[in-house]
Enzyme design. Structure first.
Site, PDB file in Angstrom:
ATOM      1  CE1 TYR A  26      43.965  23.529 -39.270  1.00 17.27           C
ATOM      2  CE2 TYR A  26      43.277  24.133 -37.060  1.00 17.27           C
ATOM      3  CZ  TYR A  26      43.483  24.474 -38.382  1.00 17.27           C
ATOM      4  OH  TYR A  26      43.218  25.750 -38.824  1.00 17.27           O
ATOM      5  CB  SER A  61      48.715  30.329 -37.536  1.00 13.33           C
ATOM      6  OG  SER A  61      48.765  29.227 -36.651  1.00 13.33           O
TER       7      SER A  61
END
Length: 277
Positions: A147, A133
């Site tokens: 995003y 991540s």
């Protein structure tokens, strides 16, 4: 000798992980979007590197590739969902196609990798899931809304999955790196077509993301080493924050969130159902 399955091994963290694991004598099943992009590693390490072509937005293809990796390699100890890319720009600067592709890749593609791996990990009695991540999975900046949407989404998904699969001996780790000196910003990163309305606003700061005069703090090789080390930790760390910048952003965001919520305790309780006396 452990076996790792890693998506997106041709560049970035996927490449660093693969190189270090192979050098250590481990076995890697890696996926690439561009044929031939890891031929140098295949030539050097031979059958310890298993390679398949995969675009993670092809959800049936994800399951077929994961199934084939387990069938051909037997046990896979660690599954790393790494493939993804950045998309920066204010929300209204983005096209519908950019929005859809970003979520298909960073969110739905990652979910597909995890879902495809789980039946195999359960059947073999355990294993480890690692999701790459970003600190942006917990802290948000202007100009990166889509995003963040993908990363916050995948973090929520995996935090729940971690609780679901713990009884089967499957550990889950969400990796939250800060800026790293990979090709993330200078290669696959997409920037929206700017709207003049956002000139001079916080969202416009991301327009300089590809400026090479300001290199990120993080050393991707060191980060990859910490990720590999985490796979041996018991219990699995749910989150692994890498980079002093990431640590600063995440801790500040969490403190700010608590500061916003804690004063609301009385208001929150005031909405509870009250039985008549």
């Amino acid at each position: 000798m452990a076996t790792w399955f890693i998506t997106g091994v041709n560049s970035g963290f996927g490449r660093h992980l693969t190189e270090q694991l192979l050098e250590r004598g481990e076995r890697v099943a890696g996926t690439v979007r561009r044929a031939g992009s890891v031929d140098d590693l295949a030539a050097k390490y031979g059958d310890r590197l298993w390679v398949a072509h995969l675009d993670v937005t092809d959800l049936p293809g994800v399951r077929a590739t994961v199934d084939r990796a387990f069938a051909e390699l037997g046990r896979v100890d660690v599954v790393v969902s790494n493939a993804g890319y950045g998309l920066f720009g204010a929300a209204e600067e983005l096209t519908d196609e950019q929005v859809i592709d970003q979520l298909n890749t960073n969110l739905l593609g990652s979910i597909a990798v995890v879902r495809a791996a789980l039946p195999h990990l359960r059947a073999q009695g355990g294993g480890r899931l690692i999701q790459i991540s970003t600190y942006g999975g917990q802290a948000a900046n202007a100009g990166a809304s889509l995003y963040h949407a993908g990363k916050w989404g995948i973090e929520g998904f995996l935090e729940s999955v971690a609780k679901e699969v713990a009884p089967f001996g499957i550990g889950v780790t969400i990796v939250e790196p800060g800026g790293a000196r990979t090709e993330f910003r200078f290669g696959s990163l997409q920037l929206a077509t700017p709207l003049a309305a956002y000139d001079g606003t916080p969202a416009a700061m991301v327009r300089g993301a590809k400026d090479r005069s300001r290199p990120p703090l993080g050393d991707p090789a060191k980060m990859a080493a910490r990720i590999i080390e985490s796979a041996g930790q018991e219990p699995a760390p749910l989150r692994l924050v890498l980079g002093s910048d990431a640590y600063g952003f995440v801790t500040a965001a969490l403190r700010e969130r608590l500061a916003q919520i804690e004063p609301q305790r009385a208001v929150a309780a005031s909405t509870d159902w009250a039985d008549p006396q």
